[in-house]
Scaffold this active site. Structure first.
Site, PDB file in Angstrom:
ATOM      1  N   HIS A   1       1.173  -0.694  -0.139  1.00 55.06           N
ATOM      2  CA  HIS A   1      -0.102  -0.078  -0.085  1.00 55.06           C
ATOM      3  C   HIS A   1       0.800   1.175  -0.234  1.00 55.06           C
ATOM      4  O   HIS A   1       1.456   1.733   0.972  1.00 55.06           O
ATOM      5  CB  HIS A   1      -0.779  -0.122   1.381  1.00 55.06           C
ATOM      6  CG  HIS A   1      -2.094   1.665   1.311  1.00 55.06           C
ATOM      7  ND1 HIS A   1      -3.555   0.631   1.029  1.00 55.06           N
ATOM      8  CD2 HIS A   1      -1.569   2.011   1.332  1.00 55.06           C
ATOM      9  CE1 HIS A   1      -3.432   2.035   0.729  1.00 55.06           C
ATOM     10  NE2 HIS A   1      -3.065   2.938   0.926  1.00 55.06           N
TER      11      HIS A   1
ATOM     12  N   HIS B   1       1.945   5.253  -2.370  1.00 58.27           N
ATOM     13  CA  HIS B   1       1.196   6.505  -2.802  1.00 58.27           C
ATOM     14  C   HIS B   1       2.415   6.842  -4.041  1.00 58.27           C
ATOM     15  O   HIS B   1       2.998   7.847  -3.562  1.00 58.27           O
ATOM     16  CB  HIS B   1       0.054   7.978  -2.054  1.00 58.27           C
ATOM     17  CG  HIS B   1      -0.962   6.857  -2.380  1.00 58.27           C
ATOM     18  ND1 HIS B   1      -2.329   7.329  -2.149  1.00 58.27           N
ATOM     19  CD2 HIS B   1      -1.429   6.361  -0.796  1.00 58.27           C
ATOM     20  CE1 HIS B   1      -3.399   6.528  -1.947  1.00 58.27           C
ATOM     21  NE2 HIS B   1      -2.801   5.655  -0.510  1.00 58.27           N
TER      22      HIS B   1
ATOM     23  N   HIS C   1      -9.167   1.455  -0.303  1.00 55.92           N
ATOM     24  CA  HIS C   1      -9.043   2.261   1.482  1.00 55.92           C
ATOM     25  C   HIS C   1     -10.095   1.963   2.110  1.00 55.92           C
ATOM     26  O   HIS C   1     -11.768   3.015   1.169  1.00 55.92           O
ATOM     27  CB  HIS C   1      -8.826   3.627   0.952  1.00 55.92           C
ATOM     28  CG  HIS C   1      -7.673   4.205   0.152  1.00 55.92           C
ATOM     29  ND1 HIS C   1      -6.918   3.342  -0.927  1.00 55.92           N
ATOM     30  CD2 HIS C   1      -6.670   5.068   0.696  1.00 55.92           C
ATOM     31  CE1 HIS C   1      -5.715   4.391  -1.231  1.00 55.92           C
ATOM     32  NE2 HIS C   1      -5.536   4.828   0.307  1.00 55.92           N
TER      33      HIS C   1
ATOM     34  N   GLU D   1     -11.157   4.514   6.825  1.00 58.19           N
ATOM     35  CA  GLU D   1     -10.102   5.131   6.642  1.00 58.19           C
ATOM     36  C   GLU D   1     -11.132   6.491   7.465  1.00 58.19           C
ATOM     37  O   GLU D   1     -10.541   6.953   7.275  1.00 58.19           O
ATOM     38  CB  GLU D   1      -9.401   5.498   6.017  1.00 58.19           C
ATOM     39  CG  GLU D   1      -8.334   5.992   6.894  1.00 58.19           C
ATOM     40  CD  GLU D   1      -6.748   6.253   5.602  1.00 58.19           C
ATOM     41  OE1 GLU D   1      -7.120   6.280   4.680  1.00 58.19           O
ATOM     42  OE2 GLU D   1      -5.694   6.511   6.111  1.00 58.19           O
TER      43      GLU D   1
ATOM     44  N   ASP E   1       1.522   3.325   2.387  1.00 58.17           N
ATOM     45  CA  ASP E   1       1.001   4.222   2.660  1.00 58.17           C
ATOM     46  C   ASP E   1       1.453   5.099   2.452  1.00 58.17           C
ATOM     47  O   ASP E   1       1.066   5.802   1.076  1.00 58.17           O
ATOM     48  CB  ASP E   1      -0.027   4.593   4.040  1.00 58.17           C
ATOM     49  CG  ASP E   1      -1.344   5.531   3.235  1.00 58.17           C
ATOM     50  OD1 ASP E   1      -1.376   5.148   2.031  1.00 58.17           O
ATOM     51  OD2 ASP E   1      -2.058   5.588   4.106  1.00 58.17           O
TER      52      ASP E   1
ATOM     53  N   TRP F   1       0.243  13.949   3.578  1.00 56.81           N
ATOM     54  CA  TRP F   1      -0.426  13.277   4.679  1.00 56.81           C
ATOM     55  C   TRP F   1       0.554  12.978   5.915  1.00 56.81           C
ATOM     56  O   TRP F   1       0.515  12.834   6.700  1.00 56.81           O
ATOM     57  CB  TRP F   1      -1.438  11.728   4.083  1.00 56.81           C
ATOM     58  CG  TRP F   1      -1.881  11.948   3.331  1.00 56.81           C
ATOM     59  CD1 TRP F   1      -3.112  12.195   3.889  1.00 56.81           C
ATOM     60  CD2 TRP F   1      -2.127  12.239   1.691  1.00 56.81           C
ATOM     61  NE1 TRP F   1      -4.337  12.506   2.577  1.00 56.81           N
ATOM     62  CE2 TRP F   1      -3.439  12.112   1.734  1.00 56.81           C
ATOM     63  CE3 TRP F   1      -1.091  12.228   0.983  1.00 56.81           C
ATOM     64  CZ2 TRP F   1      -3.725  12.298   0.061  1.00 56.81           C
ATOM     65  CZ3 TRP F   1      -1.200  12.265  -1.026  1.00 56.81           C
ATOM     66  CH2 TRP F   1      -3.012  12.054  -0.614  1.00 56.81           C
TER      67      TRP F   1
HETATM   68 FE   FE2 Z   1      -3.261   5.327   0.880  1.00 61.32          FE
END
Ligand code: FE2
Length: 426
Positions: A57, A59, A210, A213, A309, A315
């Site tokens: 997972h 990005h 996702h 979350e 992630d 983030w």
């Molecule tokens: Fe994510």
């Protein structure tokens, strides 16, 4: 028989010791002692030799963009999504490609050789999709990259997201993603799970959504995801990422839910580094941790991995592409401190993550892809404790990283000069 590479004297994750012979891009021998010629001899005596780390997972379209155009002041998921929305119009194909390639350099240096990355499809240009498809081709000799079509702004909430998801899949994106908790209503979220699973089933693709979350105990899209996996015969090909609402759910409901997830063959991908900073932001005290119920799901028979992630993006403001950081955080937050659980955490960032991604060629066995990592640690638990140097990384038969061990010991009168390895117990 001569080998291209022999890795000598390593300790395997199960504690056994073996030499590993490599010819071309394959592991061609694993034996107690290989007495043969080799183009390259790697002395791994006493060091852990592991299959590569796997991140299910990530990005990669957003990575290494921290601070562009500003930082996330609240630290919440929602501000991160808004910030990414400000950055998206500024993206160029070249910038996305170069940041992703820089991240791949980091990944390889850490022995992280398989990555599933979500890619946002809500930009009508599909610029990030095209950039990451190019990156996938470029790094293929070293890294297995899997792309997930991810409608970041919502399948229904973003005007062209549905159509763009299909376009991305037509371009060769591997997996169908989604974000039901970001749709306008619970009902829309549920509907998006159904529609996206139907798209995946019709195309024979995997699903990685996702899912839930949030800190909302009533966010229950995982229930729908498990239902659709079963209804559409997608068992073993569906993953729910994050599942943080489960942290806050009613215990009775969870006692019904976990067997349903297991029965539907849906995997779980918690992301401990990001979940521990994003969740619980609206709490005072006690402040929820937000990580999903990891040991409980494992006990119920759910396949649970750990993902990273984010690294340096809207983030998450830290990160190094080290899956041992992920395992370290996951172990702490999920309180997986027994020897068996700690060992499990190492497996989660290697073998279990590979299973979730459907990587048949991963693992240390004759005939498998010649990808492995030599760590300055004696066993998997020590590797999590130390998060040590990767002394050697071999990717698809090629040596891509080598480092020297560095020891530190005070020079004191009467003390033997011979030193132990840094922080190692044995
Ligand atoms: Fe994510």
């Amino acid at each position: 028989m001569a080998f291209d590479i022999i890795v000598k004297g390593g300790v395997l994750p199960d504690g056994g010791r073996a030499d590993i012979g490599i010819s071309g891009d394959r592991i061609t021998a694993i034996e107690p002692a290989i007495a043969a010629e080799a183009g390259e001899l790697i002395d791994a005596t006493g060091n852990l030799v592991s299959p590569p780390f796997v991140d299910p997972h990530f990005h990669m379209d957003a990575t290494l963009s921290y601070g562009i155009p500003r930082i996330n002041a609240s630290g919440t998921l929602l501000e991160g999504i808004a910030l990414w929305g400000e950055l998206k119009p500024l993206l160029t194909h070249e910038a996305v490609r170069e940041r992703a390639l820089a991240y791949c350099d980091w990944a390889v240096s850490m022995g992280l050789l398989a990555i599933r990355t979500h890619v946002d499809v809500c930009d009508d240009r599909l610029l990030a999709v095209e950039a990451l498809l190019e990156v996938k081709r470029l790094v293929a000799p070293y890294i297995d990259l899997q792309l997930v079509a991810f409608p970041q702004d919502g399948l229904y909430r973003s005007p062209n997201a549905r159509q763009n998801t299909i376009r991305a899949l037509d371009l060769g994106v591997d997996v169908v993603g989604g974000i039901p908790h970001f749709e306008r209503t619970m009902a829309d979220g549920r509907r998006s799970v159904t529609e996206l699973c139907e798209i995946a089933a019709a195309r024979g693709l995997m699903v990685d959504m996702h899912c839930d979350e949030t800190d909302d105990p009533l966010s229950r899209h995982i229930e729908q995801l498990a239902y659709e996996a079963q209804r559409l015969g997608l068992q073993g090909r569906v993953a729910g990422s994050h599942l943080t609402s489960m942290h806050s759910m009613d215990n009775y409901y969870v006692s019904k839910l976990l067997p349903l997830i297991a029965e539907a063959g849906v995997s779980a991908i918690p992301n401990p580094l990001i979940n521990i900073v994003l969740q619980g932001r609206h709490d005072t005290y006690p402040k929820r941790r937000g990580l999903t119920r990891v040991p409980e799901m494992i006990k119920a028979g759910v396949r649970v991995g750990f993902g990273q992630d984010c690294v340096l993006d809207p983030w998450y403001s830290l990160g190094t592409a080290d899956m041992l950081d992920v395992a370290f955080m996951g172990l702490h937050v999920a309180q997986m401190t027994s020897p068996a659980d700690m060992r499990r955490c190492f497996d989660m960032v290697t073998a279990v993550n590979a299973e979730i991604m459907g990587l048949q060629d991963h693992g240390l066995a004759v005939g498998k892809q010649a990808s492995l990592v030599v760590l300055d640690a004696g066993n998997p638990i020590e590797a999590i404790r130390l998060r040590p140097e990767r002394l050697c990384v071999i990717a698809k038969g090629k040596i891509v990283a080598r480092r020297q061990r560095q020891d530190t010991r005070l020079a004191l009168p009467g003390r033997p000069a011979n030193v132990n390895r840094r922080h190692r117990a044995g």
